[in-house]
Design a protein around this motif. Structure first.
Motif, PDB file in Angstrom:
ATOM      1  N   ILE A   8       0.836  -1.181   0.000  1.00 43.92           N
ATOM      2  CA  ILE A   8       0.000   0.000   0.000  1.00 43.92           C
ATOM      3  C   ILE A   8       0.887   1.253   0.000  1.00 43.92           C
ATOM      4  CG2 ILE A   8      -2.021  -1.055   1.110  1.00 43.92           C
ATOM      5  CD1 ILE A   8      -0.981   0.621   3.651  1.00 43.92           C
ATOM      6  N   TYR A   9       0.331   2.301  -0.576  1.00 38.55           N
ATOM      7  CA  TYR A   9       1.071   3.558  -0.663  1.00 38.55           C
ATOM      8  C   TYR A   9       1.095   4.211   0.713  1.00 38.55           C
ATOM      9  CZ  TYR A   9       2.003   8.455  -1.825  1.00 38.55           C
ATOM     10  OH  TYR A   9       2.509   9.727  -1.868  1.00 38.55           O
ATOM     11  N   ASP A  10       2.278   4.319   1.278  1.00 45.55           N
ATOM     12  CA  ASP A  10       2.383   4.882   2.619  1.00 45.55           C
ATOM     13  C   ASP A  10       3.459   5.963   2.659  1.00 45.55           C
ATOM     14  OD1 ASP A  10       2.296   5.413   5.279  1.00 45.55           O
ATOM     15  OD2 ASP A  10       3.408   3.615   5.875  1.00 45.55           O
ATOM     16  N   PRO A  11       3.048   7.201   2.418  1.00 46.97           N
ATOM     17  CA  PRO A  11       4.028   8.301   2.376  1.00 46.97           C
ATOM     18  C   PRO A  11       4.836   8.414   3.669  1.00 46.97           C
ATOM     19  CG  PRO A  11       1.788   9.120   1.946  1.00 46.97           C
ATOM     20  CD  PRO A  11       1.674   7.665   2.200  1.00 46.97           C
ATOM     21  N   LYS A  12       4.236   8.017   4.766  1.00 47.64           N
ATOM     22  CA  LYS A  12       4.911   8.162   6.059  1.00 47.64           C
ATOM     23  C   LYS A  12       6.193   7.343   6.142  1.00 47.64           C
ATOM     24  CE  LYS A  12       1.882   9.864   9.604  1.00 47.64           C
ATOM     25  NZ  LYS A  12       0.470   9.813   9.174  1.00 47.64           N
ATOM     26  N   THR A  13       6.217   6.205   5.458  1.00 48.12           N
ATOM     27  CA  THR A  13       7.459   5.434   5.482  1.00 48.12           C
ATOM     28  C   THR A  13       8.375   5.799   4.317  1.00 48.12           C
ATOM     29  OG1 THR A  13       6.415   3.636   4.278  1.00 48.12           O
ATOM     30  CG2 THR A  13       6.407   3.469   6.671  1.00 48.12           C
ATOM     31  N   ILE A  14       7.762   6.118   3.201  1.00 49.39           N
ATOM     32  CA  ILE A  14       8.568   6.424   2.019  1.00 49.39           C
ATOM     33  C   ILE A  14       9.337   7.731   2.176  1.00 49.39           C
ATOM     34  CG2 ILE A  14       8.454   7.093  -0.405  1.00 49.39           C
ATOM     35  CD1 ILE A  14       6.061   5.274  -0.714  1.00 49.39           C
ATOM     36  N   GLU A  15       8.649   8.763   2.630  1.00 49.00           N
ATOM     37  CA  GLU A  15       9.223  10.098   2.539  1.00 49.00           C
ATOM     38  C   GLU A  15      10.471  10.300   3.409  1.00 49.00           C
ATOM     39  OE1 GLU A  15       6.026  13.003   2.578  1.00 49.00           O
ATOM     40  OE2 GLU A  15       5.283  12.261   0.654  1.00 49.00           O
ATOM     41  N   PRO A  16      10.435   9.901   4.684  1.00 56.47           N
ATOM     42  CA  PRO A  16      11.663  10.101   5.490  1.00 56.47           C
ATOM     43  C   PRO A  16      12.838   9.300   4.939  1.00 56.47           C
ATOM     44  CG  PRO A  16       9.793   9.505   6.878  1.00 56.47           C
ATOM     45  CD  PRO A  16       9.362   9.305   5.468  1.00 56.47           C
ATOM     46  N   LYS A  17      12.536   8.121   4.421  1.00 61.14           N
ATOM     47  CA  LYS A  17      13.592   7.264   3.913  1.00 61.14           C
ATOM     48  C   LYS A  17      14.374   7.950   2.803  1.00 61.14           C
ATOM     49  CE  LYS A  17      12.685   3.587   1.126  1.00 61.14           C
ATOM     50  NZ  LYS A  17      11.953   2.341   0.885  1.00 61.14           N
TER      51      LYS A  17
END
Length: 866
Positions: free
Chosen positions: A3-12
């Motif tokens: 699923i698209y989860d900006p919360k994990t993608i963005e900081p990474k």
RNA sequence: GCCGGGGUGGCGAAAUUGGCAGACGCGACAGACUUAAAAUCUGUUGGCCGCAAGGCUGUGUGGGUUCAAGUCCCGCCCUCGGCACCA
């Protein structure tokens, strides 16, 4: 992950970019430098405004696009944290500006990281950093040494709320630009910069600028160059004259009175000649205490009084009374006006109010008008024929008469040419705390001297009681004696420091020159960025210049490489403020030789001004309570969705209306993009098939979708180049629509990995995080950022083969649309044939005669029948 | 008053510069899935007439140019922004 989860993608990926220094060009050696600059924010309030995010995202899209086109993009960021706005906010929240700056700095930089812009973090700067403002002070000193900074007693704008003087540019319609309080006039001695010395250059360069018309026109008007005549009227009884400036000298024979401003220097002398000096001066001071706004509100009153003195009209020897009138402004022209009530509405109103003589000197072809002017019923400003004007009678008022009269007055030494400007010198002093102390000292013996440059910065002393006092004295007067007193650079005696600070706009007038040189040292010019990274002590970096022998604020070589700014992006509200000051400073620096080898008369050859984000049809403001906080949306939908939404809601130069539902819609779209790529790259359920990688590798793109992809590449490339971000995004949506329709039928991989890569690159400037994630899913072995990859090219051959739709009109109304291959679409006979065979066309032309056929190659065919 | 934007569906907006008006999205409506709702998917969506095929009409307003006008010309209205007692 499915699923698209900006919360994990963005900081990474944020961390990845920092670690890899993805947005950090090598300033010393960059081959294709591209300086992409956005107007830096002033961190006055709670934090980044959604308007800032809008501005920065649009600029960032441009920067990312250029970077992917192979440019070494330098996109710095900093904080314009010095100044009244920050100080006022600090006072409001009950903090010392210095403490508040630390808090807001941290908060702003965090937010700026969140939004995912490709900033060069190694070169950030803050205007309140002593390592920065020592150079702002240096700039002041250069102005002083070159005669462009001077001290003068003058009537200046005073804001009773901010308790400081303001420049003309900071008074908007009679109110303070910052706090909207009506300003008053005050006579004090202040520091000015002689921007008027550059008035002509500032004006003449405007056509060279690739700027929005709106801004260039505003600057033109602000500089306001007008050619006119100075005419001397001798005062009866004394050997002095009052000079009036006018561009309507052709009506000079109609002068029946002279009006001077209450502030006019001759007032004092005339008062002694009046019958009742006490009364005279009372009336003057009554006028002087009024605010600009009060004066405006009383326009109809036409306040004024007779001085008791007379002048002689040089052109006809007539005796003319001198009046004082509030409608005459000291700083327009000479502060004195020749009253020609028959041909000037304001003079007319003044004459009527005070029962002064009215004399017609231009007659008009319209009998009705002419009669009314003659009888003193109206004033009229228009072209006509001169009368009552001696030898000039019968000549055209705006043509030959005007010319001849000017020549005659000049020949007889009554007058001389005088070009006036609306632009006035830049008032630099501020009686406030939170700014760079003006680096000047006053010695009783030697007068003013600038602080020796090796003593810079003059540090802003830490004082507890920093609030403005309101009596026109600077808060710095309360600084300890050890700060206030210093040695006179000339005689070595005791000298006192200037206690005013400089205007905020001085801080921001040169920051773009500093960015590339933030880490420059004089020997190697460019410091190894790694050194900065390893230095834990921020202060060592900031103060390293204090004792260095870098004697100007920028490295010559790095400045030559990066300046002027390639693209400057910001709001239009600075049309006559920052943008004018920065141009002036640049021109001065050029003339002084500090920018040798920088080949541009202007700092910002290209400027793009974005629109305004509004909410519920109105400007966002705290009082309306419609301010949108970006943080909430970022935590809810991710920075990507916010960025994409902001770029989609209207054209970037116009702005748009922010709506929550639109935000949610954009999140859904990103989810669709995410899913599409998941589906295409997913290994299960065939995961166990060992031949799969090979299959994927050899996968060829579906012909139809490849065609659409090429079309999309073309459209997105063109639109981003033109800052038409909203339509670029629309094209991406159209692609996804076409793509999903195709995949839902075929359930197959219909794009090759290569084409998928091209597709996701098109999204990259808008949504940097999700595209980085997809990119690395697509190429699991890649160590590089998508943002350093090259922008895709489209295959024009594929596009050339595309069939063209040609509307067929009958008598101008579209009745059918036919399609043809590209070569046929260009030939009339071919299109005619297809059109005539079309059943719906046949219906309309049956039994009718075709009189005419209009064919526009590849576009349209129109059959005219009767 | 002067200067500069702009006026297009219920809403945000497109329209290669004179060539199919309303792309794309939001919202709304209907349907599928569901016990139900949400989410998702699929349709419809400028207005009027028509069961339909289709027709008429429509870009602030009044005229004009043109085979063809949102786009060009003339007049007016509204709105946003800048400047403004600039002599």
């Amino acid at each position: 992950m499915d699923i698209y989860d900006p919360k994990t993608i963005e900081p990474k990926w944020r961390q990845f970019w920092l670690d890899k220094k993805v947005y950090q060009p090598d300033l010393a050696v960059a081959k294709k430098p591209y300086y992409n600059l956005m107007m830096f924010p002033y961190p006055s309030a709670e934090g980044l405004h959604v308007g800032n995010v809008y501005a920065f995202t649009g600029a960032d899209v441009h920067g990312r696009f250029k970077r992917m086109q192979g440019f070494d993009v330098f996109q710095p960021i900093g904080l314009d944290g010095f100044g009244i706005h920050s100080e006022n906010y600090a006072i409001k929240v009950g903090r010392h500006p210095k403490d508040h700056a630390k808090i807001s700095e941290k908060h702003f930089y965090e937010q700026l990281h969140m939004i995912g812009d490709g900033f060069a973090w190694d070169q950030k700067l803050e205007t309140y950093d002593p390592g920065y403002y020592r150079w702002t002070q240096w700039l002041f000193i250069q102005m002083y040494k070159n005669g462009l900074a001077y001290r003068r007693k003058a009537m200046v704008n005073w804001c009773p709320s901010c308790k400081t003087v303001l420049s003309d540019e900071q008074v908007e319609g009679g109110v303070c630009e910052r706090c909207k309080t009506p300003t008053t006039r005050k006579e004090t001695e202040q520091w000015f910069f002689k921007i008027t010395a550059y008035a002509d250059q500032l004006l003449n360069n405007i056509p060279k600028l690739n700027w929005p018309k709106k801004i260039t026109v505003a600057q033109q008007n602000w500089i306001g160059r007008t050619k006119g005549l100075n005419i001397d009227f001798k005062i009866e009884g004394i050997s002095k004259a009052i000079t009036v400036w006018t561009k309507f000298w052709e009506t000079v024979f109609g002068t029946t009175f002279l009006v001077i401003a209450p502030e006019h220097p001759i007032v004092e002398e005339l008062s002694w000649r009046s019958e009742n000096r006490q009364n005279f001066m009372n009336r003057i001071s009554k006028a002087l205490v009024k605010t600009e706004q009060q004066r405006k509100e009383e326009i109809e009153e036409r306040h004024g009084f007779f001085t008791g003195s007379y002048v002689v009209n040089p052109v006809n020897g007539e005796k003319v009374p001198i009046w004082v009138g509030e409608y005459v402004l000291v700083d327009v022209g000479t502060g004195a006006v020749m009253g020609v009530p028959s041909h000037d509405l304001r003079d007319f109103e003044f004459a009527k109010k005070h029962s002064l003589e009215i004399k017609q000197v231009v007659s008009y072809s319209d009998r009705d008008i002419d009669a009314k002017v003659k009888s003193g019923q109206i004033a009229f400003e228009g072209e006509g024929v001169l009368i009552n004007s001696g030898e000039f009678d019968g000549l055209s008022a705006w043509g030959i008469g005007k010319q001849k009269m000017a020549d005659w007055m000049i020949d007889n030494k009554f007058a001389e040419w005088k070009t006036i400007y609306h632009l006035r010198d830049w008032l630099i002093s501020r009686q406030r705390y939170w700014g760079p102390p003006i680096p000047m000292v006053l010695c009783e013996k030697c007068g003013w001297s600038s602080v020796p440059e090796d003593q810079l910065p003059v540090l802003l002393p830490d004082i507890k009681d920093f609030k403005p006092t309101g009596d026109g004295l600077s808060p710095l007067q309360k600084a300890p004696k050890s700060w206030l007193e210093t040695t006179c650079p000339k005689c070595g005696g005791i000298a006192k420091r200037e206690t005013d600070v400089s205007d905020t706009f001085l801080d921001s007038s040169w920051y773009f020159l500093r960015y590339p040189s933030v880490n420059v040292n004089p020997k190697s010019e460019i410091r190894n960025p790694k050194q900065i990274q390893n230095s834990n002590d921020q202060n060592s970096k900031r103060f390293e210049f204090r004792n260095s022998n870098l004697n100007i604020p920028w490295g010559q070589e790095v400045t030559r490489r990066w300046l002027p700014v390639n693209a400057y992006i910001g709001g239009a509200e600075h049309a006559v403020l920052h943008l004018l000051y920065a141009r002036f400073v640049w021109m001065a620096l050029l003339d002084w030789g500090y920018l040798s080898g920088v080949d541009s008369p202007e700092p910002f050859p290209f400027l793009f001004s974005h629109g305004l984000i509004i909410k519920d049809g109105a400007k966002m403001s705290k009082s309306r309570g419609n301010v949108v906080n970006p943080d909430e949306y970022i935590s809810r939908y991710g920075a990507d969705a916010l960025r994409m939404y902001l770029m989609f809601l209207g054209s970037y130069d116009q702005g748009g209306d922010f709506r929550d539902t639109g935000m949610a819609g954009m999140y859904r779209f990103l989810e669709r993009v995410w899913k599409a790529f998941q589906k295409q790259t997913q290994k299960s359920p065939a995961e166990r098939d060992p031949a799969l990688p090979e299959k994927i590798k050899n996968q060829k793109s579906d012909k139809e979708i490849k065609r659409v992809l090429n079309k999309t590449i073309k459209k997105v490339t063109e639109d981003i180049s033109k800052f038409k971000y909203n339509t670029a995004i629309a094209a991406l949506m159209e692609f996804m629509n076409a793509y999903e329709e195709k995949t839902s039928n075929e359930k197959e991989n219909i794009l090759s990995t290569d084409d998928k890569g091209k597709l996701i690159k098109l999204f990259a400037p808008f949504v940097p995080y999700i595209t980085e994630e997809i990119w690395h899913n697509l190429y699991p072995d890649s160590q590089d950022s998508i943002h350093l990859s090259l922008w895709p090219e489209y295959d024009s051959k594929i596009l050339e083969r595309e069939r063209i739709e040609i509307p067929v009109q009958i008598n101008g109304k579209t009745r059918a649309v036919i399609s043809a291959d590209p070569s046929t679409a260009k030939i009339q006979s071919g299109i005619e044939k297809i059109a005539m065979e079309d059943p719906s066309v046949m219906r309309y032309i049956e039994g009718k005669k075709i009189n005419k056929i209009i064919f526009v190659s590849g576009k349209i065919i129109n059959l005219i029948v009767n």
